[in-house]
Design a protein around this motif. Structure first.
Motif, mmCIF file in Angstrom:
data_model
loop_
_atom_site.group_PDB
_atom_site.id
_atom_site.type_symbol
_atom_site.label_atom_id
_atom_site.label_comp_id
_atom_site.label_asym_id
_atom_site.label_seq_id
_atom_site.Cartn_x
_atom_site.Cartn_y
_atom_site.Cartn_z
ATOM 1 N N TYR A 1 -6.276 16.573 -4.546
ATOM 2 C CA TYR A 1 -6.419 15.242 -3.970
ATOM 3 C C TYR A 1 -5.239 14.921 -3.064
ATOM 4 N N ASP A 2 -5.549 14.275 -1.932
ATOM 5 C CA ASP A 2 -4.521 13.833 -0.992
ATOM 6 C C ASP A 2 -4.935 12.476 -0.444
ATOM 7 N N SER A 3 -4.082 11.912 0.416
ATOM 8 C CA SER A 3 -4.316 10.561 0.949
ATOM 9 C C SER A 3 -4.605 9.588 -0.192
ATOM 10 N N ILE A 4 -3.789 9.685 -1.237
ATOM 11 C CA ILE A 4 -3.922 8.819 -2.408
ATOM 12 C C ILE A 4 -3.073 7.565 -2.175
ATOM 13 N N TYR A 5 -3.704 6.417 -2.243
ATOM 14 C CA TYR A 5 -2.977 5.164 -2.037
ATOM 15 C C TYR A 5 -3.138 4.254 -3.254
ATOM 16 N N LEU A 6 -2.024 3.732 -3.713
ATOM 17 C CA LEU A 6 -1.984 2.742 -4.777
ATOM 18 C C LEU A 6 -1.733 1.394 -4.114
ATOM 19 N N ILE A 7 -2.655 0.465 -4.309
ATOM 20 C CA ILE A 7 -2.652 -0.776 -3.531
ATOM 21 C C ILE A 7 -2.674 -1.979 -4.468
ATOM 22 N N GLY A 8 -1.734 -2.895 -4.255
ATOM 23 C CA GLY A 8 -1.711 -4.099 -5.071
ATOM 24 C C GLY A 8 -0.473 -4.932 -4.803
ATOM 25 N N LYS B 1 0.864 -1.175 0.000
ATOM 26 C CA LYS B 1 0.000 0.000 0.000
ATOM 27 C C LYS B 1 0.900 1.223 0.000
ATOM 28 N N LEU B 2 0.966 1.906 -1.140
ATOM 29 C CA LEU B 2 1.893 3.020 -1.341
ATOM 30 C C LEU B 2 1.143 4.343 -1.375
ATOM 31 N N LYS B 3 1.577 5.273 -0.533
ATOM 32 C CA LYS B 3 0.975 6.606 -0.557
ATOM 33 C C LYS B 3 1.633 7.435 -1.644
ATOM 34 N N MET B 4 0.818 7.928 -2.564
ATOM 35 C CA MET B 4 1.304 8.727 -3.669
ATOM 36 C C MET B 4 1.349 10.211 -3.271
ATOM 37 N N SER B 5 2.032 11.006 -4.073
ATOM 38 C CA SER B 5 2.105 12.442 -3.814
ATOM 39 C C SER B 5 0.742 13.097 -4.039
ATOM 40 N N PRO B 6 0.450 14.186 -3.324
ATOM 41 C CA PRO B 6 -0.798 14.922 -3.576
ATOM 42 C C PRO B 6 -0.872 15.382 -5.030
ATOM 43 N N ALA C 1 -4.010 8.168 -12.002
ATOM 44 C CA ALA C 1 -4.590 9.253 -12.778
ATOM 45 C C ALA C 1 -5.995 8.891 -13.254
ATOM 46 N N CYS C 2 -6.188 7.657 -13.677
ATOM 47 C CA CYS C 2 -7.499 7.229 -14.173
ATOM 48 C C CYS C 2 -8.540 7.214 -13.053
ATOM 49 N N ALA C 3 -8.132 6.809 -11.864
ATOM 50 C CA ALA C 3 -9.058 6.814 -10.727
ATOM 51 C C ALA C 3 -9.504 8.233 -10.397
ATOM 52 N N LEU C 4 -8.556 9.182 -10.386
ATOM 53 C CA LEU C 4 -8.906 10.572 -10.101
ATOM 54 C C LEU C 4 -9.759 11.162 -11.219
ATOM 55 N N SER C 5 -9.476 10.781 -12.452
ATOM 56 C CA SER C 5 -10.279 11.233 -13.574
ATOM 57 C C SER C 5 -11.711 10.710 -13.471
ATOM 58 N N SER C 6 -11.867 9.478 -13.004
ATOM 59 C CA SER C 6 -13.217 8.920 -12.843
ATOM 60 C C SER C 6 -13.998 9.689 -11.779
ATOM 61 N N HIS C 7 -13.300 10.157 -10.752
ATOM 62 C CA HIS C 7 -13.960 10.991 -9.742
ATOM 63 C C HIS C 7 -14.439 12.298 -10.366
ATOM 64 N N ALA C 8 -13.597 12.898 -11.192
ATOM 65 C CA ALA C 8 -13.957 14.167 -11.824
ATOM 66 C C ALA C 8 -15.148 14.013 -12.770
ATOM 67 N N HIS C 9 -15.252 12.852 -13.427
ATOM 68 C CA HIS C 9 -16.320 12.646 -14.409
ATOM 69 C C HIS C 9 -17.594 12.075 -13.798
ATOM 70 N N PHE C 10 -17.438 11.157 -12.854
ATOM 71 C CA PHE C 10 -18.596 10.409 -12.360
ATOM 72 C C PHE C 10 -18.867 10.611 -10.875
ATOM 73 N N GLY C 11 -17.977 11.316 -10.191
ATOM 74 C CA GLY C 11 -18.159 11.547 -8.760
ATOM 75 C C GLY C 11 -17.844 10.352 -7.893
ATOM 76 N N TRP C 12 -17.138 9.340 -8.447
ATOM 77 C CA TRP C 12 -16.798 8.160 -7.658
ATOM 78 C C TRP C 12 -15.904 8.557 -6.483
#
Length: 262
Positions: free
Chosen positions: A242-249, A115-120, A206-217
């Motif tokens: 955006y903050d507290s961004i985590y890439l998990i896998g 679980k990696l915390k990404m930059s804001p 980037a795609c996850a944040l873009s989905s939030h911008a388009h669909f409010g996810w």
């Protein structure tokens, strides 16, 4: 005169990297050598090469090089693989803090998942047919009906070297299909590799944040890539901030070995 280099190969959802423990500062960095080691016919073969170094005030420093030998911007899957490498070396037990080209990062490791915390992320440019944002690396995001039928390399290369992004150093290009709520399929053309990769960590972020911008996810968002599935969580703390961004896998060791270089 030849030198023997000890290396370990890791992969995170198919995004593969050569990892070197360079805490003693002995690796002879050169663009030509790194490109040779990453070559899939004449070298070890990888999407990139990563040096793990000492860093005052941190558990370690991650230095990432693209497959073309040039030092790169932040790599999310590379970061997760570096965390797994540091964990395997016994540098930390569960929680770690390290520094990369885009600043400090935190991560948590268990036996299966990193679980990696990404930059804001500040700012998401919404254009008519695409979004553009920087998640540690620049990313172009466009939504398509069937990502499996998309000409990722041809279209990605055209956008990466095109009139808009080419003069600015290029961009990574992501093609995104909506599967269902909070579930995407993504294929990515990566600059530096100059090809489609099995997965791109900063790209799926980037795609996850873009989905939030388009669909409010609100997340977590599941992203299927050709190399496997990742999960991204985040918080929007202000409009398009955006903050507290985590890439998990998963991030897994593939093999270790040694190679002689001149």
């Amino acid at each position: 005169m030849s030198t023997t280099i000890q290396f370990v190969k890791y992969q995170g959802t198919g995004n593969d990297f050569i990892l070197l423990d360079d805490r003693n500062e002995t690796f002879p960095v050169s663009k030509e050598l790194i490109a040779h080691l990453c070559h899939r016919r004449f070298g070890i073969g990888a999407d990139g090469l990563i040096l793990l170094k000492n860093a005052e005030g941190y558990d370690f420093r991650m230095v990432y090089f693209n497959a073309d030998g040039a030092e790169g911007s932040m790599c999310g899957n590379g970061g997760r693989c570096t965390v797994r490498f540091a964990h395997d070396l016994g540098i930390f037990a569960e929680n770690t803090r390290f520094i990369a080209v885009d600043g400090a990062h935190e991560a948590v490791a268990d036996s299966e998942v990193i679980k990696l915390k990404m930059s804001p992320v500040k700012g998401l440019q919404k254009q008519e047919s695409y979004d553009f944002l920087n998640t540690g690396s620049p990313h172009y995001v466009t939504f398509v009906d069937e990502v499996a039928k998309t000409e990722v390399v041809t279209l990605g290369r055209t956008i990466r070297y095109g009139d808009i992004f080419g003069p600015l150093g290029g961009t990574n290009v992501n093609f995104v299909e909506v599967v269902s709520d909070n579930h995407l399929k993504v294929r990515t053309y990566e600059r530096g590799v100059e090809d489609e990769t099995y997965s791109c960590g900063t790209g799926v972020t980037a795609c996850a944040l873009s989905s939030h911008a388009h669909f409010g996810w609100q997340g977590p968002v599941t992203i299927d890539t050709p190399g496997g599935s990742l999960c991204v969580t985040f918080q929007e703390i202000a409009p398009e901030v955006y903050d507290s961004i985590y890439l998990i896998g998963p991030a897994k060791r593939v093999f270790n070995g040694e190679v002689q270089v001149s």
